[in-house]
Each structure stands twice: as structure tokens, then as C-alpha cells.
Scaffold this motif. Sequence first.
Motif, PDB file in Angstrom:
ATOM      1  N   VAL A  42     -11.009  -1.813  -5.739  1.00 45.01           N
ATOM      2  CA  VAL A  42      -9.386  -0.367  -6.385  1.00 45.01           C
ATOM      3  C   VAL A  42     -10.680   0.383  -7.162  1.00 45.01           C
ATOM      4  O   VAL A  42      -9.592   1.265  -7.849  1.00 45.01           O
ATOM      5  CB  VAL A  42      -9.143  -1.429  -7.350  1.00 45.01           C
ATOM      6  N   MET A  43     -11.890   0.432  -7.163  1.00 51.66           N
ATOM      7  CA  MET A  43     -13.040   1.471  -7.411  1.00 51.66           C
ATOM      8  C   MET A  43     -13.765   3.062  -6.435  1.00 51.66           C
ATOM      9  O   MET A  43     -12.793   2.273  -5.639  1.00 51.66           O
ATOM     10  CB  MET A  43     -14.485   1.359  -8.151  1.00 51.66           C
ATOM     11  N   THR A  89      -5.043   4.278  -9.450  1.00 53.36           N
ATOM     12  CA  THR A  89      -4.698   2.917  -8.772  1.00 53.36           C
ATOM     13  C   THR A  89      -3.685   3.628  -8.832  1.00 53.36           C
ATOM     14  O   THR A  89      -2.511   3.717  -8.963  1.00 53.36           O
ATOM     15  CB  THR A  89      -5.039   2.018  -9.128  1.00 53.36           C
ATOM     16  N   ALA A  90      -3.380   3.074  -6.836  1.00 49.78           N
ATOM     17  CA  ALA A  90      -1.522   3.592  -6.180  1.00 49.78           C
ATOM     18  C   ALA A  90      -0.555   2.070  -6.857  1.00 49.78           C
ATOM     19  O   ALA A  90      -0.037   2.929  -7.882  1.00 49.78           O
ATOM     20  CB  ALA A  90      -1.692   2.824  -5.074  1.00 49.78           C
ATOM     21  N   ARG A 147      -5.157  10.444  -4.590  1.00 52.08           N
ATOM     22  CA  ARG A 147      -6.141   8.828  -5.250  1.00 52.08           C
ATOM     23  C   ARG A 147      -6.966   8.161  -4.892  1.00 52.08           C
ATOM     24  O   ARG A 147      -6.234   7.250  -3.067  1.00 52.08           O
ATOM     25  CB  ARG A 147      -5.482   8.325  -6.456  1.00 52.08           C
ATOM     26  N   SER A 148      -8.137   7.518  -5.380  1.00 54.09           N
ATOM     27  CA  SER A 148      -8.947   6.819  -3.983  1.00 54.09           C
ATOM     28  C   SER A 148      -9.638   5.997  -5.451  1.00 54.09           C
ATOM     29  O   SER A 148     -10.851   5.247  -4.900  1.00 54.09           O
ATOM     30  CB  SER A 148      -9.632   7.676  -3.611  1.00 54.09           C
ATOM     31  N   GLY A 149      -8.666   4.968  -6.625  1.00 60.92           N
ATOM     32  CA  GLY A 149      -8.954   4.320  -7.561  1.00 60.92           C
ATOM     33  C   GLY A 149      -9.513   4.916  -8.812  1.00 60.92           C
ATOM     34  O   GLY A 149      -9.301   5.918  -9.325  1.00 60.92           O
ATOM     35  N   MET A 150     -10.017   4.101  -9.351  1.00 62.84           N
ATOM     36  CA  MET A 150     -10.238   3.748 -10.952  1.00 62.84           C
ATOM     37  C   MET A 150     -11.703   4.204 -11.222  1.00 62.84           C
ATOM     38  O   MET A 150     -12.269   4.216 -10.026  1.00 62.84           O
ATOM     39  CB  MET A 150     -10.109   3.099 -11.733  1.00 62.84           C
TER      40      MET A 150
END
Lengths: 403, 88
Positions: free
Chosen positions: A206-207, A298-299, A219-222
Amino acid sequence: MKRVVITGAGTVNALGLDVGATFEAMREGKCGIGALDFRDVDRLAIKIGGQIHNWDAEGRFNRQQIALYDRFTQFALVATEQAVKQSGIVFSGELATKSGVILGTSGGGLTTQDDNYRTVYEEGKNRVHPFVVPKLMNNAACSHVSMEYNLKGPSFTVATACASSNHAMGQAYNMVRSGMATAMLTGGSESMLCFGGVKAWEGLRVMSKDTCRPFSLTRSGMVQGEGAAVYVFEEYEHAKKRGAEILAEVIGSAMTSDASDIVMPSKQGAARAITGALQDAQINPEQVGYINAHGTGTAANDKTECAAVADALGAHADNIMISSTKSMHGHLIGGTGAVELLACIMALKDGIIAPTINYEEPDPACALDVVPNEARDANVDIVLSNAFAFGGLNAVLALKRAS
Amino acid sequence: MAQNIQDQIVAIIAEQAMIDPSEIKLDQSLEEVGIDSLGLVESIFAIEETFDISVPFNANEPDQTDFDISSVAAIIKAVEGLIGEKNS
């Protein structure tokens, strides 16, 4: 019920090494996320984070202290020093026995664990430093703060992953409100930016490898961050009597559990926490002007959080501003709610709403005013701060402008 | 070899779904097999470990990565591609 006010604030994070520098960075929409720098970073797939690069431990602490202070403890102590200094509070006599420390952290002394596992597993040594345990324990920061400032009342560490700081501050608030404590040092600290810490997070996939873009369709994550923020929560009459400057008033807190999934958030759990905070503060949704979002990028979080805000605030959700400062300082995990409370204080005290930076494209599933890219002047009286943790544990705080 | 890759992937998915490999049909999606998002992340980890490959998969955008996970057959094909790239 007593009124509870904030009379001191301190922080160290990727945006700055004190509150002033952090406010300035938030006003300017600066990004504290950059290349990670620590041992074995080349073996990571994720090489970015909101790291504090110019941390001079040797200049701040002596040799004996460093032997006992993990990085997360160092962060907490420096933030506390600033908060206590601003507040002007001195913990002695009855005040000392009626005051305590509640801090949030998730990883505790993770860097100490990482270093010492390396020593015994990778380097094959059979001996570690004698202070490994007191250095790595999750309550080390809390205990050192209590020792340094002579707080002898209820003190402990809260670990609820990404909601740790909000749970800690909610608990501190309720202790002062109920009369159980006169003042509490509270907030949180985290230092997970070491090889093992980031490697573990990589596994969840999720990064982001790029940057943190909360609420943006792209967005592409945290992105992880590190640091601390600590506050003086004080009983109103006590603060007034000694002429302390009041930064903001804490007026409500709520905690809920999703009771559903270990990683996927639930709209209902989050919405119940928001509604709970409004009820606890005895305010209507229409009075809320700004929400500091959990906004991880994150989604799963962003969509659920926006739906929860819309549920809890009804039609008023379209009128409020909601931003995620994680886009600037990264996700401090157990310390994140504490650093994010600064954005709430800045909104109430200075009338400036911190932006959600790195924002590129609207996501129809996040159709709220997310204050994209640029800070905004606004007059707000009441703000909320959301935190929704892995494990479905949620904590929301409500704050009001000092009056 | 190709058959072998398929069998190994089916075995990984079956273990994750806690069913017998013979119950898995290649045109099924992971959802139909009974694997949720956490199970998917664990399956990809097992695939990476088994074949010593790196699977480009971000749980934030599972549908947008180059790695096709729409069915068991698609996953097998994608893994074969990655193994081919590794060996070339």
C-alpha cells in the motif's frame, strides 16, 4: 465537567523542528517527503519518506541519555520541551501529583530493535547493549517525559496503530475534563524509518514509490513519516489563573471500533466516531468548519473516509474544508494524529487551513473540498481531527477556537 | 515447465482459499475462488517467493497495474511473462 484547553505545543517532524517552522511549511504547502537515508535503504523497494534528516542527537543529548533514548524517545522529549516552555507550566507539589503523560506510539523503539536484531542475527554476536529493553519499550518515551518534567499522575502509552495519538489525546482530554488530572502532557511519537520498519510496510503493498497524493484520483498509496508532537492539555480555570496563553480548546472526543476487518476500514465505524465527537462536544454538524482528515492516500482510506464524513455531516459535508497534511509530513503512524492536530490549531488560531498538496485530479469518490495544493484563509470556530487505524480502531477529536 | 508453473500457482491459490486445487477453474476470478484483498497480497508474496520474481502490484490500484489479476489464467500468464523476462 471541566473545560480543557491547550496551553503549549511542540513538534519535530519532516516539515520542521518546531511549531513555527511546521506552521510555515503548512502555510506554504511544502513537501517534507524525500529520499530515505539509512543503512540498507538500497535493499528496499520503497525509498521515500518524511524523514527528519538534520537530527543532531549528539548535540541534543549526552552519551548516557543516548544510551537510553531511542529516536522516538528523543523526538518526544524535544517536542515536550517546546510545549512545556510555551505553556510556562511548572509541575511541582500537588500539580505534579495531579498531572500525567499519555503518549501514542505504534512501533516504540523500533530502530533499537532493528539495530539489535542485526547485531545478533546478521552479525552473529551473542551480546547486546544492557539497555536494549528500557530503550525499545513502547512506554520509554512516556516514562522519560514523566521523569524529566516531574509528572507523577496517571501516565501510560497508547498503541492503536495509526490512531494511537488521537486515542492518547482523547484519553488525556477526558482525564482533565473529569477532574482526575489538572494537566496532561499528551500527543505521540514515532520513528519507524529504519530498514525493518519500512520493509515490513512494503509487504502490504500500500506504499507509494512516488509521493503521497491524498484524495487525488492519481494517488498511489501512503508514505511514511517520523517525528512527534506533544501538547499541554490543561484545566481551563487553572490555565486562566496563571495567565497562560490558550492555543485552542478541546471540546469533544469519541472512540469507536469497526469490529469488522484487520486492515479494511469501515464507513460505519468512522462515521460513528465523527458523530460521537460532535455529540460529545454538544455541537451540530453545521458548526464544523474544517476537518483534518486521516487522508492516508490509499484508495481504501480516502474513499471510505469521504463517505463517512458525508454520512456524519449530511449536506453540510459540501460546505466544510477537509485536508490531509500527510501529503506534506507523511504518515507518522502512532504519532500522526499529534502532528496533525497542529493543522487544527493553525486553523483556529491563525485562520489558515493547511492544504492537501500533491493533488492532481479530482476523484469522484472523494468529492469534498480537500483544499488542494494551496493553503487558504478561513474563519473557522470548530474543527475535527480524524484518525482511523488498522484494526478498525477510530478516534476523533473536536476543537474550538480559544474564547 | 509451463504446466509446472500453472500447477504451482494453482496450488498457491488453493492453499490461500483453503480448497483443493482440483476445485479451481482457470477462468475463475480470485473473488470467485474466495480470496479477498489480504489473500491476494499473500498470494502474490507466495508467487514471488516461489518463482524468485518481483510482481508489480500496488494494492491501491489493483486494476491499473501491468500485472493482470482478473482470473487465475491471467495470473498464470503474467507470471510466465515475468519468469520469461527474468530468464532472458
